[in-house]
Every structure is written in structure tokens, then in C-alpha cells.
Design an enzyme around this catalytic site. Structure first.
Site, PDB file in Angstrom:
ATOM      1  N   THR A  22       0.751  -1.125  -0.092  1.00 40.70           N
ATOM      2  CA  THR A  22       0.018   0.143   0.016  1.00 40.70           C
ATOM      3  C   THR A  22       0.719   1.206  -0.134  1.00 40.70           C
ATOM      4  OG1 THR A  22      -0.124   0.145   2.516  1.00 40.70           O
ATOM      5  CG2 THR A  22      -1.832  -1.159   1.209  1.00 40.70           C
ATOM      6  N   ASP A  51      -0.418  -5.231   3.447  1.00 41.76           N
ATOM      7  CA  ASP A  51       0.762  -4.537   4.067  1.00 41.76           C
ATOM      8  C   ASP A  51       0.582  -2.953   4.083  1.00 41.76           C
ATOM      9  OD1 ASP A  51       3.559  -4.854   5.061  1.00 41.76           O
ATOM     10  OD2 ASP A  51       3.886  -3.532   3.414  1.00 41.76           O
ATOM     11  N   TYR A  56       3.164   5.433   5.630  1.00 48.15           N
ATOM     12  CA  TYR A  56       2.797   5.628   4.498  1.00 48.15           C
ATOM     13  C   TYR A  56       1.607   6.917   4.291  1.00 48.15           C
ATOM     14  CZ  TYR A  56       5.188   1.021   3.476  1.00 48.15           C
ATOM     15  OH  TYR A  56       5.888   0.086   3.413  1.00 48.15           O
ATOM     16  N   GLN A 165      10.903  -8.339   6.379  1.00 49.45           N
ATOM     17  CA  GLN A 165      10.483  -7.827   5.130  1.00 49.45           C
ATOM     18  C   GLN A 165      11.655  -7.137   4.564  1.00 49.45           C
ATOM     19  OE1 GLN A 165       7.745  -4.379   4.023  1.00 49.45           O
ATOM     20  NE2 GLN A 165       6.397  -6.197   4.525  1.00 49.45           N
ATOM     21  N   TYR A 193       9.378  -6.967  -0.368  1.00 49.64           N
ATOM     22  CA  TYR A 193       8.887  -5.803  -1.077  1.00 49.64           C
ATOM     23  C   TYR A 193       9.412  -5.417  -2.104  1.00 49.64           C
ATOM     24  CZ  TYR A 193      12.563  -2.610   1.286  1.00 49.64           C
ATOM     25  OH  TYR A 193      13.649  -1.869   1.459  1.00 49.64           O
ATOM     26  N   LEU A 196       8.515  -5.955  -7.657  1.00 43.66           N
ATOM     27  CA  LEU A 196       8.459  -5.538  -9.271  1.00 43.66           C
ATOM     28  C   LEU A 196       9.224  -4.402  -9.660  1.00 43.66           C
ATOM     29  CD1 LEU A 196       4.285  -5.694  -9.511  1.00 43.66           C
ATOM     30  CD2 LEU A 196       5.947  -7.411 -10.089  1.00 43.66           C
TER      31      LEU A 196
END
Ligand code: NAP
Length: 279
Positions: A22, A51, A56, A165, A193, A196
Site C-alpha cells: 500500500t 501490508d 505511508y 520484510q 517488498y 516488481l
């Protein structure tokens, strides 16, 4: 619906291998509805690990997640993270209460120390244990911890750590050299994490050719590659529901020996220790 493999945590509980990140959600009001729709589409597709972090969007991503999972809390394995500057016993407890309020839930399934700073690990562990005793979190873990950080964590009494993570994708293979074996020896699954590479995978790479062979694209190949490890959890972020669907389909993509060898040739595994990278 694609089958989401389940990964065993050290306490024996199994959680989905493919979840949803997120970071960068709740940054732009005009994207909010689509981001909520994307997370809900992911839940429909079985991507039920979400997550997030107090960092964030300055808490905004947690608020958005709270809205996305409203009425569906029981389906979700909910992960959030505490800032290292809140890493004292009291600081961890207070930060968790704020996260719970924003998420509008009674408890987190997993609470991670976002990265390590100066506050002694004993303090953060004491905070996590107090939260567990109070029923505010079920499990705790860490993020961005290299091998020596993990050793310090265990020495500080952190044997109950559920996951670490870390940054991991085809272009960031460093943890394969020493961190993943160290975690594996303790039965701790890593959580990847930026699997991509934040949508910045190299263009024209072998990932595209492999994708053509399987009727997939380079991002799906990159995700299937991360998930090839039997103990790997991955949390790609997709604010676009079409990307969520594509990521879910990557669960069905099985890379063969030839594909894996081609990826090793283009993105070689580490042959020596590399310090853990962070984004
Ligand atoms: P990422 O998941 O590697 O990449 C996200 C980007 O890829 C977004 O721009 C997204 O676009 C795009 N995308 C997603 N699926 C796609 C697909 N199938 N095809 C093409 N593009 C696709 O990067 P990340 O957000 O940095 O990492 C994932 C999550 O890991 C974060 O959201 C966060 O939860 C966590 N994280 C943790 C740390 C830490 O320090 N612990 C650091 C970084 C990230 P759209 O949004 O437009 O769909």
C-alpha cells in the site's frame, strides 16, 4: 480463481504467499476510489494479506486500508509497521494504538519494526510483547534487517520474530547469499517488498521473452520468479485493479528450468556478501 499458496510462519500459522502492498496509496485524492477498489478486488482474488505502515501517506494509507476492509476484517491478514523512532516500549505501544484507530480494527495480525535505528532492540521487543499480551497484535517481526541485525535481534530475545520484510526482486538478489539461508535456518519466511522493482524493471529483458512463451508479461514473470521460492511471501502494490488481476494470475505461472536459467544469466545470483539494500 488462482490458488494462493500458503506460507508457514514460525508459530505454525499459514498465511498467503501473495499479498498486497500500500505504499504510495492515499497520496492523491483522485485515485482514492480506485485504490480502494483495487484492494477489494485483491481480496476477492484471495490476496488477503495487506501490508501497510504508519509512514505511508503519513497514516493516510492505514485510513484507506481501514475503509477498503470495512466489513471484511475477518478475511484479512493485516500487517502494519512502526517507525523506528517510535521503537521504545512505550513508543511502539502508542504508535500501534494510533494505527489501530486509523485502520478501525481491534488488532493487527502482524506488526513490524520498519527498519533499525539506535533504540535498543530490547525496547521494541518489549513493546511488541506488551501489545501481544494486551491482544492488540497477534505476531511481530522486522523489516530491512540484514544478517547481523537478525543476530542482534535474537541476542536481544527476539526469537519469536515472524518474518523479515526486505527488498527482493530479480534485480536485487543480494539476500539469497546469506540472509535467506539465515532466516530459513530459523524457520522464518522472508517477505519480499518491491517485488516488481517499483514498475521499473529493465525494458527488453529476458523477462519479456519468457512472458511471451507463457502468455504473460514481464511483471508477471518477475512476480512468479519471486514466488518460486517455497518460503516466500510477496507484497506487490497495485492501485490499478487490472494490475491486481495480473498479479493474481502470476500465481498460476510456473517457470521451468530453462526460464530460471535464462533469468540467472541475465540477473546473476550473488556470489559474495552484499549489504542489504533498502528503498
Ligand atoms: P512494487 O510492488 O515493486 O511496484 C509497485 C508499482 O508497480 C506500482 O507503480 C504499480 O502500479 C506497478 N504494478 C503493480 N502490478 C503491476 C503489474 N502487474 N504490471 C505492471 N505494473 C504493475 O513496489 P513497492 O510499492 O515499493 O513495494 C510493494 C510494497 O512493499 C509497498 O507498497 C509496501 O507495502 C512494501 N514496501 C515496504 C518497504 C519497507 O521498507 N518495508 C519498502 C518499500 C515497499 P499501479 O499502482 O498503478 O497499479
Amino acid at each position: 480463481m488462482p490458488v494462493n499458496r500458503r506460507i508457514k510462519l514460525p508459530d505454525g500459522e499459514s498465511i498467503p504467499a501473495l499479498g498486497q502492498g500500500t505504499w504510495m496509496m492515499a497520496e492523491h485524492p483522485h485515485q482514492r476510489a480506485q485504490e480502494i477498489a483495487a484492494l477489494r478486488a485483491g481480496l476477492d482474488l484471495g490476496l488477503t494479506l495487506i501490508d501497510t505502515a504508519e509512514m505511508y501517506a503519513d497514516g493516510g494509507a492505514e485510513t484507506l486500508v481501514g475503509e477498503a476492509i470495512e466489513g471484511r476484517r475477518d478475511e484479512v491478514f493485516l500487517v502494519s509497521k512502526v517507525y523506528p523512532h517510535n521503537g521504545t516500549r512505550a513508543g511502539v505501544m502508542a504508535a500501534c494504538e494510533r494505527s489501530l484507530r486509523r485502520l478501525r480494527v481491534e488488532r493487527l495480525d502482524l506488526y513490524l519494526l520498519h527498519w533499525r535505528e539506535e533504540i535498543p532492540l530490547e525496547e521494541s521487543i518489549a513493546g511488541f510483547e506488551a501489545l501481544q499480551a494486551a491482544g492488540k497484535i497477534r505476531m511481530w517481526g522486522v523489516s530491512n534487517f540484514d544478517v547481523t541485525d537478525m543476530e542482534d535481534l535474537f541476542a536481544a530475545g527476539g526469537a519469536a520474530c515472524a518474518t523479515n520484510q526486505v527488498l527482493y526482486n530479480v534485480t536485487r538478489r543480494g539476500p539469497e547469499y546469506d540472509l535467506f539461508p539465515a532466516l530459513s535456518s530459523r524457520g522464518i519466511p522472508p517477505m519480499a517488498y518491491s517485488p516488481l522493482e517499483q514498475a521499473a524493471l529493465p525494458k527488453g529483458s529476458v523477462l519479456e521473452a519468457i512472458g511471451r512463451k507463457h502468455g504473460a508479461d514481464a511483471y508477471q514473470v518477475a512476480l512468479a520468479w519471486v514466488l518460486r521460492r517455497p518460503d516466500m511471501i510477496a507484497v506487490p502494490k497495485a492501485g490499478d485493479p487490472r494490475h491486481v488481476a495480473a498479479n493474481a494470475r502470476a500465481l498460476e505461472l510456473v517457470l521451468d528450468e530453462e526460464d530460471l536459467a535464462a533469468i540467472d544469466a541475465a540477473f546473476p545470483p550473488p556470489s559474495r556478501k552484499r549489504p542489504l539494500e533498502m528503498i
